[in-house]
Design an enzyme around this catalytic site. Sequence first.
Site, PDB file in Angstrom:
ATOM      1  N   ASN A   2      45.726  55.050  45.499  1.00 33.68           N
ATOM      2  CA  ASN A   2      44.407  54.436  45.685  1.00 33.68           C
ATOM      3  C   ASN A   2      44.549  52.961  45.331  1.00 33.68           C
ATOM      4  O   ASN A   2      44.665  52.620  44.160  1.00 33.68           O
ATOM      5  CB  ASN A   2      43.379  55.114  44.769  1.00 33.68           C
ATOM      6  N   TRP A   3      44.560  52.137  46.349  1.00 31.00           N
ATOM      7  CA  TRP A   3      44.773  50.700  46.111  1.00 31.00           C
ATOM      8  C   TRP A   3      43.519  50.001  45.614  1.00 31.00           C
ATOM      9  O   TRP A   3      43.552  48.834  45.274  1.00 31.00           O
ATOM     10  CB  TRP A   3      45.285  50.036  47.394  1.00 31.00           C
ATOM     11  N   LYS A   4      42.389  50.682  45.619  1.00 29.54           N
ATOM     12  CA  LYS A   4      41.121  50.047  45.233  1.00 29.54           C
ATOM     13  C   LYS A   4      40.978  48.731  46.006  1.00 29.54           C
ATOM     14  O   LYS A   4      41.398  48.650  47.154  1.00 29.54           O
ATOM     15  CB  LYS A   4      41.059  49.840  43.718  1.00 29.54           C
ATOM     16  N   HIS A  60      34.784  58.714  44.083  1.00 25.27           N
ATOM     17  CA  HIS A  60      35.652  58.140  43.052  1.00 25.27           C
ATOM     18  C   HIS A  60      34.792  57.678  41.873  1.00 25.27           C
ATOM     19  O   HIS A  60      33.654  57.235  42.045  1.00 25.27           O
ATOM     20  CB  HIS A  60      36.448  56.964  43.629  1.00 25.27           C
ATOM     21  N   GLU A 114      34.699  55.053  40.242  1.00 26.26           N
ATOM     22  CA  GLU A 114      34.119  53.701  40.321  1.00 26.26           C
ATOM     23  C   GLU A 114      32.919  53.668  41.262  1.00 26.26           C
ATOM     24  O   GLU A 114      32.000  52.865  41.066  1.00 26.26           O
ATOM     25  CB  GLU A 114      35.219  52.703  40.732  1.00 26.26           C
ATOM     26  N   GLU A 151      39.764  63.742  38.131  1.00 23.31           N
ATOM     27  CA  GLU A 151      40.038  62.450  37.517  1.00 23.31           C
ATOM     28  C   GLU A 151      39.147  62.276  36.284  1.00 23.31           C
ATOM     29  O   GLU A 151      37.959  61.899  36.421  1.00 23.31           O
ATOM     30  CB  GLU A 151      39.779  61.321  38.511  1.00 23.31           C
ATOM     31  N   GLY A 193      42.783  54.079  34.634  1.00 20.17           N
ATOM     32  CA  GLY A 193      43.116  52.672  34.383  1.00 20.17           C
ATOM     33  C   GLY A 193      43.214  52.322  32.912  1.00 20.17           C
ATOM     34  O   GLY A 193      43.327  51.155  32.556  1.00 20.17           O
ATOM     35  N   SER A 240      45.875  57.332  35.209  1.00 17.79           N
ATOM     36  CA  SER A 240      47.028  56.803  34.470  1.00 17.79           C
ATOM     37  C   SER A 240      48.321  57.580  34.720  1.00 17.79           C
ATOM     38  O   SER A 240      49.103  57.804  33.801  1.00 17.79           O
ATOM     39  CB  SER A 240      46.702  56.739  32.970  1.00 17.79           C
ATOM     40  N   GLY A 250      46.385  55.251  40.902  1.00 16.71           N
ATOM     41  CA  GLY A 250      45.756  53.955  41.122  1.00 16.71           C
ATOM     42  C   GLY A 250      46.755  52.827  40.934  1.00 16.71           C
ATOM     43  O   GLY A 250      47.560  52.520  41.815  1.00 16.71           O
ATOM     44  N   GLY A 251      46.743  52.220  39.761  1.00 14.87           N
ATOM     45  CA  GLY A 251      47.561  51.027  39.491  1.00 14.87           C
ATOM     46  C   GLY A 251      49.025  51.165  39.873  1.00 14.87           C
ATOM     47  O   GLY A 251      49.619  50.242  40.434  1.00 14.87           O
TER      48      GLY A 251
HETATM   49  C1  PEP Z   1      42.286  55.987  40.348  1.00 17.73           C
HETATM   50  O1  PEP Z   1      41.671  54.934  40.433  1.00 17.73           O
HETATM   51  O2  PEP Z   1      42.025  56.921  41.125  1.00 17.73           O
HETATM   52  C2  PEP Z   1      43.316  56.105  39.336  1.00 17.73           C
HETATM   53  C3  PEP Z   1      43.845  57.269  39.120  1.00 17.73           C
HETATM   54  O3  PEP Z   1      43.668  54.938  38.683  1.00 17.73           O
HETATM   55  P1  PEP Z   1      44.855  54.754  37.622  1.00 17.73           P
HETATM   56  O4  PEP Z   1      46.058  55.530  38.121  1.00 17.73           O
HETATM   57  O5  PEP Z   1      45.119  53.282  37.617  1.00 17.73           O
HETATM   58  O6  PEP Z   1      44.367  55.286  36.325  1.00 17.73           O
END
Ligand code: PEP
Length: 234
Positions: free
Chosen positions: A7-9, A85, A87, A154, A160, A196, A217-218
């Site tokens: 997920n590049w956001k 999601h 966010e 999640e 994050g 994470s 994500g990141g």
């Molecule tokens: C996400 O935004 O779906 C996510 C899992 O982010 P991160 O891996 O950065 O916690």
Amino acid sequence: MKFIAGNWKMNGTRNALKNMVGALKNVDTENTIILCVPYTMLCIDSGGVALGAQDVSVHEKGAYTGEVSATMIAETGAKYVIVGHSERRQYHEETNSIVRQKAVMALNAGLTPIICVGETMEEKQAGKTMSIIESGVRESVPNDAGHNIIVAYEPRWAIGAGLTPTEAEIAEAHKLIADTLIGMGLTEIPVLYGASVKADNAADIMSIPNVDGVLVGGASLKSDDFIPIITSVK
Ligand code: PEP
């Protein structure tokens, strides 16, 4: 085979995506790789990598400035869309009911919705983790979804943040999700874990029962971080 979804956001560029796709071409894996990127990047030639969007309108078309419909996403060749999601739930006040409507629009357009559920820190501290997960699944996943959906657990407090639940907590959450889906008549639905995930915890997380892959994500933004996650499991 596991699902490894990035997920590049609101990050990256079309060039960065082309470079990522180029790097992924050389990866020897049986896992299904999905990259959920900003709308503006969905039209690039992604080789064998499936692309997805990160949100979709509840509307089919019309006077909804700024929104993008499921049909429009499907027209780009994208196969997936994240709905619900954390966010989106946090900054756009999306409820389970809205998430469900978005999932229905995605399904109607032939997209696979990746439906996210998970508890906030406040809900966790109030001992509500399991009830939030169960109601999240019951209320966000369309009952007649068939096989064409993915669910992602999640924990919102961990996204994050460099935090992860214990393996026992992940196992308990994923068992509840699998049981809830079966109770709804939905079988063989992949359930991903997200929050994470990094190269050093991905294999352990994906060895937990009922964890069919990860949503990253990141660590999906750079090939040096993402590829080791993909190759950490067969
Ligand atoms: C996400 O935004 O779906 C996510 C899992 O982010 P991160 O891996 O950065 O916690």
